[in-house]
Design a protein around this motif. Sequence first.
Motif: not given
Lengths: 85, 155
Positions: B16-18, B95-99, B141-142
């Motif tokens: 998803e892009l914001y 996905g649902t977990s990486i921002v 992301d880590n």
Amino acid sequence: MLHVLNQTDIKSFNTVKREFPYSRILMQIASLDDGEGQLLAVSDSEDSDDDLCKKLHEYLEKDILCIIIGSYVQGGERNAIYSVR
Amino acid sequence: MLYTVSDDGIFTVNCELYILEKRNAAMQFIIDTGASITCCRAKELGVNLEEEDFIVNKASVRYLNGVLKEGNKEYSRDRYSIKFYEVKMNKLKIGTSIVLENVSVWITFDKRFYTCLMGQDILDKLYYMHWSNTKKLLIADNANDLREYVDCMED
């Protein structure tokens, strides 16, 4: 041409891509982690790709999560393959 | 952490892009380690985007060479360059977990290009682990998330 199908059964992305090769496909998904969803519409030419994008944003505006899948060359030699290097 | 399964060697992620606080688009990116930038067609990011606006606002531009074959002729890099404009994202959700915050996606109005690629500009910020026997690609992301996963597998 844009084909609006609005199917209700759940299909994996891989199944749908095999069913509609050389096409961009709009799928409704329940979560971003999903690899499956409901087939909403198919664009089988570059001329209708913009219409497919309009459909995508129509659904997103209604808070229906969907994405476009499929990444095949559909304009033959006139198209750039996904290779930006 | 999320995982994606290879489809004939191609790994994809749903995002998803914001641009601001509002979700502007959702799209599936192909993970392309050979791509330098993350890019897509303009209409997929927003149907109302117009190239003139990017020109007027002097948006950052990159010309990239796609692979385009014309009959039996030789490839011509200049002729087949594709112009991309930078769009700065407030947030990119993988996905649902990486921002990821404050990343850019490059868009083109060139209709020859119609796919979505996640390139090294964003891939550099992530960690991966590939399980060849399951065709799974784990993305985090880590590094700790991946270490914990491996520890669980070993136990």
